[in-house]
Scaffold this motif. Structure first.
Motif, PDB file in Angstrom:
ATOM      1  N   ASP A   1       0.947  -1.376   0.021  1.00  0.00           N
ATOM      2  CA  ASP A   1       0.018   0.166  -0.092  1.00  0.00           C
ATOM      3  C   ASP A   1       0.869   1.284  -0.019  1.00  0.00           C
ATOM      4  O   ASP A   1       0.555   2.273  -0.718  1.00  0.00           O
ATOM      5  N   SER A   2       1.994   1.161   0.679  1.00  0.00           N
ATOM      6  CA  SER A   2       2.762   2.380   0.958  1.00  0.00           C
ATOM      7  C   SER A   2       3.370   2.914  -0.394  1.00  0.00           C
ATOM      8  O   SER A   2       3.975   4.113  -0.539  1.00  0.00           O
ATOM      9  N   VAL A   3       3.491   1.950  -1.629  1.00  0.00           N
ATOM     10  CA  VAL A   3       4.059   2.534  -2.749  1.00  0.00           C
ATOM     11  C   VAL A   3       2.995   2.426  -4.011  1.00  0.00           C
ATOM     12  O   VAL A   3       3.317   2.742  -5.187  1.00  0.00           O
ATOM     13  N   LYS A   4       1.937   2.142  -3.771  1.00  0.00           N
ATOM     14  CA  LYS A   4       0.998   1.891  -4.817  1.00  0.00           C
ATOM     15  C   LYS A   4       0.736   3.549  -5.369  1.00  0.00           C
ATOM     16  O   LYS A   4       0.568   4.547  -4.656  1.00  0.00           O
ATOM     17  N   GLY A   5       0.789   3.549  -6.690  1.00  0.00           N
ATOM     18  CA  GLY A   5       0.417   4.716  -7.444  1.00  0.00           C
ATOM     19  C   GLY A   5       1.898   5.455  -7.665  1.00  0.00           C
ATOM     20  O   GLY A   5       1.712   6.470  -8.490  1.00  0.00           O
ATOM     21  N   ARG A   6       2.795   4.993  -6.966  1.00  0.00           N
ATOM     22  CA  ARG A   6       4.281   5.723  -7.242  1.00  0.00           C
ATOM     23  C   ARG A   6       5.326   4.712  -7.966  1.00  0.00           C
ATOM     24  O   ARG A   6       6.271   5.272  -8.713  1.00  0.00           O
TER      25      ARG A   6
END
Length: 120
Positions: free
Chosen positions: A61-66
């Motif tokens: 979740d901490s890296v989703k979209g990045r």
């Protein structure tokens, strides 16, 4: 013998980008999940992203979209494109072969990793 070699890390300012590579030798892993993990100082190693085929991709979740994970089967290489980096992304990044995606069991030995440092 299987060998995974990570590269592409470095020092970048917050908001910047880096592209990590994981070159595999010794055998092909086209039918296996491959994944990126990271370990920050004083913390446990944590899952970042995993890929088997284009429709079998998972992200923390901490890296989703990045972050974007990809692989080139012809080159037996996996990549991690990291955009909009944050200081909390600072860690040593490792790649691994995953034998069980449900339990995130790793079947390869850990390599040296590649250091990613994000300055604020």
């Amino acid at each position: 013998q299987v060998q995974l070699v990570e590269s592409g890390g470095g020092l970048v300012q917050a908001g910047g980008s880096l592209r990590l590579s994981c070159a595999a030798s010794g055998r092909t892993f086209n039918n296996y999940y491959m994944a990126w993990f990271r370990q920050a100082p004083g913390k446990e190693r944590e899952f970042v992203a995993a890929i088997r085929w284009t429709d079998n991709i998972y992200y923390a979740d901490s890296v989703k979209g990045r972050f974007t994970i990809s692989r080139d089967s012809a080159k037996n290489t996996m990549y991690l494109q990291m955009n909009n980096l944050k200081p909390e992304d600072t860690a040593v990044y490792y790649c691994a072969v995953v034998s069980n995606i449900a339990t995130m069991s790793v079947s390869s030995s850990w390599g040296q990793g590649t250091q990613v440092t994000v300055s604020s």
